[in-house]
Design an enzyme around this catalytic site. Structure first.
Site, short mmCIF file in Angstrom:
data_model
loop_
_atom_site.label_atom_id
_atom_site.label_comp_id
_atom_site.label_asym_id
_atom_site.label_seq_id
_atom_site.Cartn_x
_atom_site.Cartn_y
_atom_site.Cartn_z
N MET A 1 93.83 59.36 -2.99
CA MET A 1 94.74 60.34 -3.57
C MET A 1 95.49 61.08 -2.46
O MET A 1 95.04 61.15 -1.32
CB MET A 1 93.99 61.32 -4.46
N SER B 1 90.66 56.56 1.03
CA SER B 1 90.09 57.79 0.50
C SER B 1 89.36 57.47 -0.79
O SER B 1 88.42 56.68 -0.79
CB SER B 1 91.18 58.85 0.30
N THR B 2 89.79 58.04 -1.91
CA THR B 2 89.11 57.84 -3.18
C THR B 2 89.06 56.36 -3.54
O THR B 2 90.10 55.70 -3.63
CB THR B 2 89.83 58.62 -4.30
N ASP C 1 98.18 61.43 2.60
CA ASP C 1 97.76 61.36 4.00
C ASP C 1 98.12 60.00 4.58
O ASP C 1 97.88 58.96 3.96
CB ASP C 1 96.25 61.59 4.10
N HIS D 1 88.24 59.25 4.18
CA HIS D 1 87.95 60.64 3.87
C HIS D 1 86.53 60.76 3.34
O HIS D 1 86.24 60.39 2.21
CB HIS D 1 88.92 61.16 2.80
#
Length: 349
Positions: A289, A169-170, A292, A196
């Site tokens: 973050m 993700s991030t 998930d 993401h």
């Protein structure tokens, strides 16, 4: 204003967008927009006399665009997190990926809702958690944490690995490029990735990864066969899962409800890999973050699959890998630079 309040600088040439972002950010008592600027040069001038904990930066602006401003920000304020705000267009996706390469910490899509209240809700949903995660990560002092076999470099998977599944993700796009470009050419497992990102961005990410790795890489297509040596990226706004058709593994895409507020989510990918590959699963959780993937990682662990989590020191945000590590599900917790060599070792390359 309390010293603990996170101070935000919003930079966008549209007064409407600046207003929407300001209203959305100020909805949270932990955040405060302390300044706004209509282009990059004004933002740099503002920062010479004021302080911010994070900058939300438009991509396309007159006088000084987002990329030019970002380069100067990273030179003058290397520890200041910068979040890029981009239109959901092909050009916007390309520039945003370039910004992430240059050191932007994260990205969000600009609001597309025509109703102002809906647009504010969209910005708040996308931006507030990201601001908090990035600022807290920047302010934290990473401590080494180890779990399971994190220091044991002789442990091997229970069975010969047959598939590699990755969640991120991030900070993920750069982490993915670091890992995938360092994997040996003879590494032949199919690689499936849930990152993401919104629609269009995942297609651009796939193109970037193919250029970096020279491996066949694309957004996944519903029903396609999973081929060895290929990389598949979950399309934005679709979950990607593994299924079996006759005697071959195939990809299925769906728009089931988001998991952990995400679609694509890492959870369905991990869970389906565990279902069909069992102890032959190799899984990696990179920076991001939230949590998930935690339930999917539990499924992989229960079936004796092998999970590598990126460590806190090298993560932009140690949320997703940290959740797996702290739950005792990680077979190893490794710095980013060590993940590709370890994947090669686990496949006896």
């Amino acid at each position: 204003m309390s010293p603990s309040v996170i101070k935000v600088l919003v930079v966008d040439d549209s007064a409407v967008i600046r207003g929407l972002m300001t209203q959305a950010i100020n909805m949270d008592s932990d955040l405060k927009v302390v300044g706004s600027a209509m282009h990059g040069q004004t933002a740099l001038t503002w920062l010479q006399q004021n302080q911010a904990d994070v900058v939300v930066l438009d991509v396309e602006m007159p006088v000084m665009d987002g990329i030019s401003c970002l380069k100067q920000l990273k030179q003058d304020y290397p520890d200041l997190p910068v979040i890029m705000a981009s239109a959901l267009t092909r050009a916007g996706a390309e520039i945003t990926l370039q910004a992430l390469d240059l050191g932007a910490a994260g990205c969000i899509p600009k609001p597309v809702a025509t109703n102002p209240s809906e647009a504010i809700k969209q910005v708040a949903r996308d931006l507030i958690p990201l601001i908090k995660a990035l600022v807290r990560s920047a302010q934290a002092t990473p401590q080494p944490r180890f779990t399971n076999h994190s220091q044991n470099t002789t442990v091997l998977p229970a069975k010969t690995p047959m598939v590699l599944v990755i969640g991120s993700s991030t900070g993920g796009p750069n982490a993915l490029k670091t890992v995938l470009s360092a994997i040996p050419e003879k590494f032949s497992l199919p690689i499936l990735i849930a990152q993401h990102m919104p629609p269009l961005f995942t297609k651009t990410l796939a193109e970037h990864i193919q250029r970096e790795t020279n491996r066949p890489t694309a957004e996944a297509v519903d029903g396609e066969l999973i081929e060895r040596g290929h990389i598949y990226i979950a399309p934005g706004d679709f979950h990607m899962v593994i299924d079996k058709q006759d005697d071959r593994m195939v990809i299925r895409l769906n728009q089931d409800d988001p998991e952990h507020f995400c679609r694509p989510s890492v959870n369905p990918l991990y869970a389906s890999a565990a279902k069909w590959y069992g102890s032959s699963v190799l899984a990696v959780m990179l920076t991001g973050m939230g949590e998930d993937g935690i339930e999917g990682a539990q499924s992989i662990s229960e079936r004796k699959g092998y999970i590598i989590a990126q460590d806190e020191q090298s993560s932009v945000v140690w949320g997703m890998p940290g959740a797996i590590a702290n739950a005792g599900l990680a077979s190893q917790v490794l710095p980013l630079r060590n993940i590709a060599p370890e994947l090669a070792r686990l496949c006896s390359l």
